[in-house]
Design a protein around this motif. Structure first.
Motif, PDB file in Angstrom:
ATOM      1  N   UNK A   1       0.833  -1.207   0.000  1.00  0.00           N
ATOM      2  CA  UNK A   1       0.000   0.000   0.000  1.00  0.00           C
ATOM      3  C   UNK A   1       0.866   1.256   0.000  1.00  0.00           C
ATOM      4  N   UNK A   2       1.913   1.250   0.776  1.00  0.00           N
ATOM      5  CA  UNK A   2       2.823   2.396   0.819  1.00  0.00           C
ATOM      6  C   UNK A   2       3.502   2.594  -0.527  1.00  0.00           C
ATOM      7  N   UNK A   3       3.968   1.511  -1.131  1.00  0.00           N
ATOM      8  CA  UNK A   3       4.610   1.612  -2.440  1.00  0.00           C
ATOM      9  C   UNK A   3       3.635   2.095  -3.498  1.00  0.00           C
ATOM     10  N   UNK A   4       2.391   1.654  -3.423  1.00  0.00           N
ATOM     11  CA  UNK A   4       1.370   2.091  -4.378  1.00  0.00           C
ATOM     12  C   UNK A   4       1.093   3.584  -4.224  1.00  0.00           C
ATOM     13  N   UNK A   5       0.999   4.054  -2.999  1.00  0.00           N
ATOM     14  CA  UNK A   5       0.789   5.485  -2.752  1.00  0.00           C
ATOM     15  C   UNK A   5       1.975   6.307  -3.234  1.00  0.00           C
ATOM     16  N   UNK A   6       3.174   5.818  -2.976  1.00  0.00           N
ATOM     17  CA  UNK A   6       4.366   6.513  -3.427  1.00  0.00           C
ATOM     18  C   UNK A   6       4.410   6.583  -4.950  1.00  0.00           C
ATOM     19  N   UNK A   7       4.099   5.489  -5.604  1.00  0.00           N
ATOM     20  CA  UNK A   7       4.081   5.469  -7.072  1.00  0.00           C
ATOM     21  C   UNK A   7       3.055   6.463  -7.612  1.00  0.00           C
ATOM     22  N   UNK A   8       1.905   6.539  -6.958  1.00  0.00           N
ATOM     23  CA  UNK A   8       0.870   7.486  -7.388  1.00  0.00           C
ATOM     24  C   UNK A   8       1.350   8.933  -7.228  1.00  0.00           C
ATOM     25  N   UNK A   9       2.048   9.216  -6.133  1.00  0.00           N
ATOM     26  CA  UNK A   9       2.578  10.561  -5.920  1.00  0.00           C
ATOM     27  C   UNK A   9       3.602  10.925  -6.987  1.00  0.00           C
ATOM     28  N   UNK A  10       4.476   9.991  -7.297  1.00  0.00           N
ATOM     29  CA  UNK A  10       5.492  10.237  -8.331  1.00  0.00           C
ATOM     30  C   UNK A  10       4.820  10.458  -9.680  1.00  0.00           C
ATOM     31  N   UNK A  11       3.843   9.636  -9.999  1.00  0.00           N
ATOM     32  CA  UNK A  11       3.110   9.748 -11.270  1.00  0.00           C
ATOM     33  C   UNK A  11       2.399  11.099 -11.363  1.00  0.00           C
ATOM     34  N   UNK A  12       1.696  11.487 -10.299  1.00  0.00           N
ATOM     35  CA  UNK A  12       0.988  12.770 -10.290  1.00  0.00           C
ATOM     36  C   UNK A  12       1.948  13.939 -10.471  1.00  0.00           C
ATOM     37  N   UNK A  13       3.091  13.866  -9.811  1.00  0.00           N
ATOM     38  CA  UNK A  13       4.087  14.930  -9.931  1.00  0.00           C
ATOM     39  C   UNK A  13       4.620  15.023 -11.360  1.00  0.00           C
ATOM     40  N   UNK A  14       4.871  13.896 -11.987  1.00  0.00           N
ATOM     41  CA  UNK A  14       5.371  13.886 -13.365  1.00  0.00           C
ATOM     42  C   UNK A  14       4.339  14.484 -14.321  1.00  0.00           C
ATOM     43  N   UNK A  15       3.094  14.140 -14.120  1.00  0.00           N
ATOM     44  CA  UNK A  15       2.021  14.681 -14.966  1.00  0.00           C
ATOM     45  C   UNK A  15       1.904  16.189 -14.773  1.00  0.00           C
ATOM     46  N   UNK A  16       1.957  16.637 -13.519  1.00  0.00           N
ATOM     47  CA  UNK A  16       1.854  18.067 -13.229  1.00  0.00           C
ATOM     48  C   UNK A  16       3.015  18.846 -13.854  1.00  0.00           C
ATOM     49  N   UNK A  17       4.222  18.303 -13.756  1.00  0.00           N
ATOM     50  CA  UNK A  17       5.387  18.970 -14.351  1.00  0.00           C
ATOM     51  C   UNK A  17       5.270  19.045 -15.869  1.00  0.00           C
ATOM     52  N   UNK A  18       4.818  17.965 -16.490  1.00  0.00           N
ATOM     53  CA  UNK A  18       4.662  17.967 -17.949  1.00  0.00           C
ATOM     54  C   UNK A  18       3.598  18.969 -18.377  1.00  0.00           C
ATOM     55  N   UNK A  19       2.478  19.001 -17.676  1.00  0.00           N
ATOM     56  CA  UNK A  19       1.415  19.957 -18.022  1.00  0.00           C
ATOM     57  C   UNK A  19       1.903  21.388 -17.840  1.00  0.00           C
ATOM     58  N   UNK A  20       2.713  21.635 -16.812  1.00  0.00           N
ATOM     59  CA  UNK A  20       3.272  22.968 -16.590  1.00  0.00           C
ATOM     60  C   UNK A  20       4.158  23.371 -17.761  1.00  0.00           C
ATOM     61  N   UNK A  21       5.015  22.460 -18.220  1.00  0.00           N
ATOM     62  CA  UNK A  21       5.870  22.755 -19.383  1.00  0.00           C
ATOM     63  C   UNK A  21       5.026  23.052 -20.612  1.00  0.00           C
ATOM     64  N   UNK A  22       3.989  22.242 -20.825  1.00  0.00           N
ATOM     65  CA  UNK A  22       3.107  22.450 -21.977  1.00  0.00           C
ATOM     66  C   UNK A  22       2.402  23.804 -21.895  1.00  0.00           C
ATOM     67  N   UNK A  23       1.943  24.150 -20.707  1.00  0.00           N
ATOM     68  CA  UNK A  23       1.253  25.427 -20.543  1.00  0.00           C
ATOM     69  C   UNK A  23       2.177  26.599 -20.841  1.00  0.00           C
ATOM     70  N   UNK A  24       3.413  26.541 -20.378  1.00  0.00           N
ATOM     71  CA  UNK A  24       4.357  27.624 -20.666  1.00  0.00           C
ATOM     72  C   UNK A  24       4.559  27.783 -22.176  1.00  0.00           C
TER      73      UNK A  24
END
Length: 62
Positions: free
Chosen positions: A10-33
């Motif tokens: 469960x901890x690893x799954x939550x950590x993976x989700x956090x990493x995934x969400x962060x990667x998506x947010x960073x990519x969307x930020x780059x696209x928006x700029x």
């Protein structure tokens, strides 16, 4: 011992989700700029305002 594995999974799954969400947010930020730069270059005020609003909202979650 079985409970430990479930907890670790469960901890690893939550950590993976956090990493995934962060990667998506960073990519969307780059696209928006890039899209904001383009809107500025062509003088599209409506698109610029919409994109900067989305960027502000995205950054408020970070």
């Amino acid at each position: 011992m079985g409970k430990m594995n479930v907890s670790n999974e469960a901890i690893f799954a939550l950590f993976a989700e956090l990493v995934w969400d962060d990667a998506i947010r960073k990519q969307r930020t780059r696209d928006l700029y890039k899209e904001i730069d383009h809107a500025l270059a062509v003088g599209d005020q409506a698109t610029f305002l919409a994109l900067t609003s989305e960027l502000k909202q995205l950054q408020s979650f970070a």
